[in-house]
Design a protein around this motif. Structure first.
Motif, PDB file in Angstrom:
ATOM      1  N   LEU A  82       3.964   3.129  23.615  1.00 34.39           N
ATOM      2  CA  LEU A  82       3.960   2.462  24.917  1.00 34.39           C
ATOM      3  C   LEU A  82       3.034   3.208  25.862  1.00 34.39           C
ATOM      4  CD1 LEU A  82       5.100   0.510  27.105  1.00 34.39           C
ATOM      5  CD2 LEU A  82       6.937   2.201  27.466  1.00 34.39           C
ATOM      6  N   ASP A  83       1.998   2.535  26.328  1.00 30.54           N
ATOM      7  CA  ASP A  83       1.077   3.106  27.320  1.00 30.54           C
ATOM      8  C   ASP A  83       1.386   2.471  28.664  1.00 30.54           C
ATOM      9  OD1 ASP A  83      -0.955   4.100  28.849  1.00 30.54           O
ATOM     10  OD2 ASP A  83      -2.590   3.230  27.681  1.00 30.54           O
ATOM     11  N   VAL A  84       2.081   3.196  29.514  1.00 34.79           N
ATOM     12  CA  VAL A  84       2.456   2.631  30.815  1.00 34.79           C
ATOM     13  C   VAL A  84       1.251   2.512  31.740  1.00 34.79           C
ATOM     14  CG1 VAL A  84       4.827   3.475  30.651  1.00 34.79           C
ATOM     15  CG2 VAL A  84       3.092   4.890  31.788  1.00 34.79           C
TER      16      VAL A  84
ATOM     17  N   ALA B 192       0.811  -1.215   0.000  1.00 29.55           N
ATOM     18  CA  ALA B 192       0.000   0.000   0.000  1.00 29.55           C
ATOM     19  C   ALA B 192       0.848   1.270   0.000  1.00 29.55           C
ATOM     20  CB  ALA B 192      -0.930   0.005   1.214  1.00 29.55           C
ATOM     21  N   GLY B 193       2.167   1.119   0.063  1.00 26.84           N
ATOM     22  CA  GLY B 193       3.050   2.275  -0.047  1.00 26.84           C
ATOM     23  C   GLY B 193       3.719   2.702   1.231  1.00 26.84           C
ATOM     24  N   PHE B 194       3.533   1.956   2.318  1.00 27.90           N
ATOM     25  CA  PHE B 194       4.125   2.331   3.615  1.00 27.90           C
ATOM     26  C   PHE B 194       5.260   1.375   3.931  1.00 27.90           C
ATOM     27  CE2 PHE B 194      -0.375   3.463   3.676  1.00 27.90           C
ATOM     28  CZ  PHE B 194      -0.317   4.813   3.987  1.00 27.90           C
ATOM     29  N   ARG B 195       6.451   1.917   4.118  1.00 24.84           N
ATOM     30  CA  ARG B 195       7.622   1.071   4.330  1.00 24.84           C
ATOM     31  C   ARG B 195       8.239   1.261   5.713  1.00 24.84           C
ATOM     32  NH1 ARG B 195       9.347  -1.686  -0.019  1.00 24.84           N
ATOM     33  NH2 ARG B 195      11.407  -1.928   0.935  1.00 24.84           N
ATOM     34  N   GLN B 196       7.537   2.001   6.587  1.00 25.25           N
ATOM     35  CA  GLN B 196       7.945   2.114   7.978  1.00 25.25           C
ATOM     36  C   GLN B 196       6.740   1.753   8.848  1.00 25.25           C
ATOM     37  OE1 GLN B 196      10.735   5.279   9.144  1.00 25.25           O
ATOM     38  NE2 GLN B 196      10.275   6.265   7.194  1.00 25.25           N
ATOM     39  N   ILE B 197       7.007   1.106   9.965  1.00 30.53           N
ATOM     40  CA  ILE B 197       5.952   0.598  10.839  1.00 30.53           C
ATOM     41  C   ILE B 197       6.158   1.129  12.260  1.00 30.53           C
ATOM     42  CG2 ILE B 197       5.045  -1.490  11.960  1.00 30.53           C
ATOM     43  CD1 ILE B 197       4.113  -1.292   9.124  1.00 30.53           C
ATOM     44  N   GLU B 198       5.050   1.549  12.886  1.00 26.41           N
ATOM     45  CA  GLU B 198       5.070   1.839  14.318  1.00 26.41           C
ATOM     46  C   GLU B 198       4.430   0.681  15.066  1.00 26.41           C
ATOM     47  OE1 GLU B 198       4.302   5.802  16.198  1.00 26.41           O
ATOM     48  OE2 GLU B 198       2.441   4.817  16.863  1.00 26.41           O
ATOM     49  N   LEU B 199       5.175   0.085  15.982  1.00 28.21           N
ATOM     50  CA  LEU B 199       4.653  -0.991  16.814  1.00 28.21           C
ATOM     51  C   LEU B 199       3.886  -0.421  18.002  1.00 28.21           C
ATOM     52  CD1 LEU B 199       7.728  -3.413  16.965  1.00 28.21           C
ATOM     53  CD2 LEU B 199       5.789  -3.475  15.368  1.00 28.21           C
ATOM     54  N   THR B 200       3.031  -1.244  18.583  1.00 31.50           N
ATOM     55  CA  THR B 200       2.337  -0.906  19.822  1.00 31.50           C
ATOM     56  C   THR B 200       2.680  -1.957  20.862  1.00 31.50           C
ATOM     57  OG1 THR B 200       0.507   0.196  18.706  1.00 31.50           O
ATOM     58  CG2 THR B 200       0.085  -0.587  20.929  1.00 31.50           C
ATOM     59  N   ALA B 201       3.065  -1.511  22.050  1.00 29.45           N
ATOM     60  CA  ALA B 201       3.425  -2.442  23.116  1.00 29.45           C
ATOM     61  C   ALA B 201       2.170  -3.110  23.666  1.00 29.45           C
ATOM     62  CB  ALA B 201       4.155  -1.691  24.228  1.00 29.45           C
ATOM     63  N   PHE B 202       2.203  -4.448  23.733  1.00 31.65           N
ATOM     64  CA  PHE B 202       1.122  -5.230  24.330  1.00 31.65           C
ATOM     65  C   PHE B 202       1.729  -6.205  25.326  1.00 31.65           C
ATOM     66  CE2 PHE B 202      -1.356  -4.426  20.309  1.00 31.65           C
ATOM     67  CZ  PHE B 202      -2.404  -3.752  20.908  1.00 31.65           C
ATOM     68  N   PRO B 203       1.071  -6.417  26.473  1.00 27.73           N
ATOM     69  CA  PRO B 203       1.585  -7.392  27.445  1.00 27.73           C
ATOM     70  C   PRO B 203       1.250  -8.810  27.030  1.00 27.73           C
ATOM     71  CG  PRO B 203      -0.482  -6.485  28.241  1.00 27.73           C
ATOM     72  CD  PRO B 203      -0.167  -5.760  26.954  1.00 27.73           C
ATOM     73  N   GLY B 204       1.896  -9.745  27.674  1.00 28.19           N
ATOM     74  CA  GLY B 204       1.577 -11.140  27.455  1.00 28.19           C
ATOM     75  C   GLY B 204       2.184 -11.714  26.191  1.00 28.19           C
ATOM     76  N   PRO B 205       2.042 -13.028  26.009  1.00 24.50           N
ATOM     77  CA  PRO B 205       2.668 -13.724  24.875  1.00 24.50           C
ATOM     78  C   PRO B 205       1.799 -13.766  23.627  1.00 24.50           C
ATOM     79  CG  PRO B 205       1.676 -15.317  26.353  1.00 24.50           C
ATOM     80  CD  PRO B 205       1.417 -13.961  26.967  1.00 24.50           C
ATOM     81  N   TRP B 206       0.670 -13.056  23.612  1.00 27.05           N
ATOM     82  CA  TRP B 206      -0.306 -13.235  22.538  1.00 27.05           C
ATOM     83  C   TRP B 206       0.044 -12.483  21.272  1.00 27.05           C
ATOM     84  CZ3 TRP B 206      -1.655 -11.984  27.603  1.00 27.05           C
ATOM     85  CH2 TRP B 206      -2.172 -13.039  28.346  1.00 27.05           C
ATOM     86  N   ASP B 207       0.905 -11.486  21.349  1.00 25.41           N
ATOM     87  CA  ASP B 207       1.275 -10.705  20.165  1.00 25.41           C
ATOM     88  C   ASP B 207       2.754 -10.947  19.864  1.00 25.41           C
ATOM     89  OD1 ASP B 207       1.870  -8.855  18.219  1.00 25.41           O
ATOM     90  OD2 ASP B 207       0.815  -7.200  19.158  1.00 25.41           O
ATOM     91  N   PRO B 208       3.086 -11.460  18.690  1.00 31.43           N
ATOM     92  CA  PRO B 208       4.491 -11.747  18.362  1.00 31.43           C
ATOM     93  C   PRO B 208       5.397 -10.520  18.391  1.00 31.43           C
ATOM     94  CG  PRO B 208       3.013 -12.846  16.822  1.00 31.43           C
ATOM     95  CD  PRO B 208       2.168 -11.917  17.633  1.00 31.43           C
ATOM     96  N   VAL B 209       4.846  -9.306  18.230  1.00 31.06           N
ATOM     97  CA  VAL B 209       5.691  -8.109  18.230  1.00 31.06           C
ATOM     98  C   VAL B 209       5.263  -7.138  19.319  1.00 31.06           C
ATOM     99  CG1 VAL B 209       6.308  -8.314  15.794  1.00 31.06           C
ATOM    100  CG2 VAL B 209       4.252  -7.019  16.421  1.00 31.06           C
TER     101      VAL B 209
END
Length: 324
Positions: free
Chosen positions: A87-89, A37-54
């Motif tokens: 990151l939402d503390v 779609a034309g986007f070559r940079q990604i912003e990750l979101t912090a999630f707790p636990g093992p359910w999200d690989p990133v």
């Protein structure tokens, strides 16, 4: 076309919340689709636990070998780099053993600094530039701010900012529609108390609009401190002051509040944000930073929002190369 803005996409739309599972192969497919779609940079979101690989540095290491290996694999999926990490503390964390931390409480600053450092170190290893954090809890949890809590929060983020700066990462404060910080006077105070060399602002166009701000005017006022954007549209504004509701993220944002708003956020160009005027102001004032486009509960499948936003950026704002 602006040459100073670095466009990317927020990855949170692929897994909204920590309760659901996400598979590595689904994320890889999402990277490839976002790139197409034309986007070559990604912003990750912090999630707790093992359910999200990133969701956390440990999860990335478990699923991809290490943070560094993950970063070197990104080009195989059409992504140049991870640009930033949200990151939402205030969110609970199983790994860090808390139910949400408050920057206004000095006793919790050490734990916040530890959590922020963990993510900033991984972000630096991936070549990212901004750690995006919420400077205050939601209003229902914190109430109206006073000078003491404002100073405590500023001291917290200054400490985080100094650490992230030493890693080559900038701390940016994300202002949202439910935040305890409500007014430009409070924002003036916060900026006076924070160190501009390492702590600045992340403007979320939809969140600020829902909170009743004119995003273009607000950017013109604070442009020298803005180093990061979230680009998404707002379909409604909070005209009833429902940000004060207990658990407003559910009562107002998810359930729609008293007006039963079906969807607060929309794709670019479908709502109240004047993106052409905002982009003109950004170019006029020499903005040189990240603009992360974000989907939020858009039409299924998730890729629909990505493609709609890409079309708007290509055909209306003309800031992405036209697809072949």
């Amino acid at each position: 076309m602006s040459t100073n803005i670095r466009w990317g996409y927020a990855f949170n739309q692929w897994k909204q919340g920590w309760q659901g599972f996400a598979r590595v192969e689904d994320h890889i497919r999402a990277f490839k689709g976002t790139s197409a779609a034309g986007f070559r940079q990604i912003e990750l979101t912090a999630f707790p636990g093992p359910w999200d690989p990133v969701g956390r540095p440990e999860s990335i290491a478990i699923n991809f070998g290490s943070v560094k290996k993950f970063a070197t694999q990104l080009p195989d999926w059409g992504i140049d780099r991870i640009s930033s990490w949200f990151l939402d503390v205030g969110q609970l964390s199983f790994e860090d053993l808390h139910f949400g931390l408050l920057p206004t409480q000095r006793a919790q600053h050490a734990a916040i600094l530890k959590q922020a450092t963990l993510h900033a170190e991984a972000l630096a290893e991936m070549g990212g530039e901004c750690l995006v954090v919420a400077p205050f809890p939601h209003f229902y949890r914190e109430g109206a701010l006073d000078a003491e809590r404002m100073q405590a929060a500023a001291d917290c983020w200054n400490a985080v900012g100094r650490v992230t700066k030493s890693l080559g990462v900038h701390t940016v404060l994300h202002l949202d529609a439910l935040s305890a910080l409500r007014t430009t006077q409070e924002l003036d105070q916060l900026l006076t108390l924070t160190d501009a060399s390492c702590v600045n602002l992340a403007f979320d166009t939809a969140e600020l609009t829902i909170a009743g701000h004119d995003v273009v005017a607000l950017y013109r006022r604070y442009h020298s401190r803005v180093r990061h954007f979230h680009f998404k549209d707002a379909l409604e504004t909070d005209t009833l002051g429902e940000y004060k509701l207990p658990h407003a993220e559910r009562a107002m944002i998810l359930a729609g509040g008293a007006r039963k708003v079906q969807r607060w956020f929309g794709e670019l160009g479908t709502g109240k944000v004047d993106f052409p005027a905002l982009l003109a102001a950004m170019n006029e004032l020499g903005y040189n930073g990240l603009a992360i486009v974000e989907s939020d509960k858009g039409p299924a499948p998730v890729m629909s929002s990505v493609l709609l936003n890409s079309w708007y950026l290509q055909r209306v704002l003309k800031v992405l190369p036209l697809a072949a």
